[in-house]
Motif scaffolding. Structure first.
Motif, PDB file in Angstrom:
ATOM      1  N   UNK A 171      -0.453  15.909   1.247  1.00 34.17           N
ATOM      2  CA  UNK A 171      -1.216  14.977   0.405  1.00 34.17           C
ATOM      3  C   UNK A 171      -0.777  13.530   0.655  1.00 34.17           C
ATOM      4  N   UNK A 172       0.523  13.321   0.791  1.00 37.36           N
ATOM      5  CA  UNK A 172       1.026  11.965   1.073  1.00 37.36           C
ATOM      6  C   UNK A 172       0.572  11.511   2.451  1.00 37.36           C
ATOM      7  N   UNK A 173       0.679  12.400   3.449  1.00 38.28           N
ATOM      8  CA  UNK A 173       0.223  12.046   4.803  1.00 38.28           C
ATOM      9  C   UNK A 173      -1.272  11.727   4.813  1.00 38.28           C
ATOM     10  N   UNK A 174      -2.042  12.486   4.043  1.00 41.04           N
ATOM     11  CA  UNK A 174      -3.485  12.215   3.946  1.00 41.04           C
ATOM     12  C   UNK A 174      -3.739  10.844   3.333  1.00 41.04           C
ATOM     13  N   UNK A 175      -2.981  10.507   2.283  1.00 40.93           N
ATOM     14  CA  UNK A 175      -3.123   9.185   1.656  1.00 40.93           C
ATOM     15  C   UNK A 175      -2.792   8.078   2.655  1.00 40.93           C
ATOM     16  N   UNK A 176      -1.714   8.267   3.409  1.00 39.47           N
ATOM     17  CA  UNK A 176      -1.317   7.258   4.398  1.00 39.47           C
ATOM     18  C   UNK A 176      -2.405   7.092   5.443  1.00 39.47           C
ATOM     19  N   UNK A 222      -5.436   4.791   4.793  1.00 39.72           N
ATOM     20  CA  UNK A 222      -5.245   3.354   4.937  1.00 39.72           C
ATOM     21  C   UNK A 222      -4.801   2.953   6.338  1.00 39.72           C
ATOM     22  N   UNK A 223      -4.102   3.845   7.004  1.00 36.20           N
ATOM     23  CA  UNK A 223      -3.565   3.549   8.330  1.00 36.20           C
ATOM     24  C   UNK A 223      -3.898   4.698   9.273  1.00 36.20           C
ATOM     25  N   UNK A 224      -5.185   4.804   9.636  1.00 37.75           N
ATOM     26  CA  UNK A 224      -5.577   5.924  10.491  1.00 37.75           C
ATOM     27  C   UNK A 224      -4.942   5.811  11.878  1.00 37.75           C
ATOM     28  N   UNK A 225      -4.587   6.961  12.408  1.00 38.75           N
ATOM     29  CA  UNK A 225      -4.052   6.972  13.760  1.00 38.75           C
ATOM     30  C   UNK A 225      -5.217   7.200  14.713  1.00 38.75           C
ATOM     31  N   UNK A 226      -5.170   6.554  15.867  1.00 43.50           N
ATOM     32  CA  UNK A 226      -6.268   6.746  16.799  1.00 43.50           C
ATOM     33  C   UNK A 226      -6.309   8.192  17.273  1.00 43.50           C
ATOM     34  N   UNK A 271       0.838  -1.205   0.000  1.00 41.89           N
ATOM     35  CA  UNK A 271       0.000   0.000   0.000  1.00 41.89           C
ATOM     36  C   UNK A 271       0.872   1.255   0.000  1.00 41.89           C
ATOM     37  N   UNK A 272       1.899   1.284   0.849  1.00 38.57           N
ATOM     38  CA  UNK A 272       2.754   2.472   0.929  1.00 38.57           C
ATOM     39  C   UNK A 272       3.533   2.699  -0.368  1.00 38.57           C
ATOM     40  N   UNK A 273       3.991   1.634  -0.991  1.00 42.02           N
ATOM     41  CA  UNK A 273       4.675   1.780  -2.280  1.00 42.02           C
ATOM     42  C   UNK A 273       3.707   2.305  -3.338  1.00 42.02           C
ATOM     43  N   UNK A 274       2.470   1.823  -3.318  1.00 49.01           N
ATOM     44  CA  UNK A 274       1.469   2.318  -4.272  1.00 49.01           C
ATOM     45  C   UNK A 274       1.162   3.796  -4.049  1.00 49.01           C
ATOM     46  N   UNK A 275       1.119   4.227  -2.785  1.00 49.93           N
ATOM     47  CA  UNK A 275       0.888   5.643  -2.504  1.00 49.93           C
ATOM     48  C   UNK A 275       2.003   6.479  -3.136  1.00 49.93           C
ATOM     49  N   UNK A 276       3.249   6.048  -2.937  1.00 51.12           N
ATOM     50  CA  UNK A 276       4.366   6.781  -3.535  1.00 51.12           C
ATOM     51  C   UNK A 276       4.259   6.785  -5.054  1.00 51.12           C
ATOM     52  N   UNK A 277       3.995   5.629  -5.637  1.00 48.60           N
ATOM     53  CA  UNK A 277       3.891   5.542  -7.098  1.00 48.60           C
ATOM     54  C   UNK A 277       2.775   6.431  -7.640  1.00 48.60           C
ATOM     55  N   UNK A 278       1.652   6.497  -6.927  1.00 45.77           N
ATOM     56  CA  UNK A 278       0.528   7.327  -7.371  1.00 45.77           C
ATOM     57  C   UNK A 278       0.850   8.818  -7.298  1.00 45.77           C
TER      58      UNK A 278
END
Length: 197
Positions: A167-172, A175-179, A79-86
């Motif tokens: 934008x990258x932090x938002x994408x992360x 998929x991986x929300x912080x509590x 998922x993280x690699x796809x975020x970077x690629x996107x």
């Protein structure tokens, strides 16, 4: 009727856990070697120690938990690699000050000095510097997917790159929300009107 079997090199995820367990069973892999398997799959020793502590004397459960951890880590990695690629196209067109970013990433131990040198030597072409930086970042993310978070945070420290980093932090976080941390409201000493003590 043939069932689909996962190929360990293909895109598999947590939902494939039973298929992986079945495949190992059919191949005769002994559950007692779950710890070694976990190490060979790239899991950290401390992760495997927690599995062992949580399920003492239950090798079947340890094997299941070990594979579950691996599949979750593999999914996170993909998922993280796809975020970077996107985000790559936008980054390659808009990223500012690649040399400074490279040095900041070096200070965070994300990039090696050799990678920084490649970015610096791509001067004076800004587009070549960007590509050298993005190539180095992609290599770092493929090795350690958590590097993407570091990269985004570094971008957020530079006024010209804040929106790219955010934008990258938002994408992360999709998929991986912080509590959410509960906020404690500020207490203000106020005396209601009409109540004079």
């Amino acid at each position: 009727m043939a069932t689909s079997q996962p190929c360990l090199g293909s895109a598999i995820g947590v939902n494939d856990l039973i298929d992986v367990l079945d495949l190992l069973k059919r191949c005769g892999f002994p559950e007692t070697r779950w710890y070694e398997l976990g190490l060979r799959l790239g899991l950290l020793k401390k992760t495997l120690d927690v599995v062992e502590k949580n399920h003492p004397h239950d090798v079947s459960r340890c094997m299941t938990e070990c594979l579950s951890q691996w599949l979750a880590e593999k999914l996170k990695h993909d998922v993280l690699i796809n975020i970077f690629n996107n985000r790559h196209t936008v980054l390659s067109q808009s990223l500012c000050d690649s040399v400074s970013i490279a040095w900041l990433l070096y200070a965070e131990h994300m990039l090696a000095q050799e990678a920084v040198s490649r970015v610096v030597s791509a001067s004076p072409s800004i587009s070549n510097q960007r590509e050298a930086l993005l190539t180095a970042v992609k290599e770092a993310v493929q090795t350690d997917p958590n590097s993407l978070h570091t990269f985004a945070n570094i971008l957020c420290t530079m006024s010209t790159n804040v929106s790219l980093g955010q934008d990258i932090l938002d994408d992360i976080s999709k998929y991986f929300p912080t509590p959410e941390v509960g906020l404690v409201p500020e207490t203000i000493d106020m005396v209601p009107e009409g109540n004079n003590f």
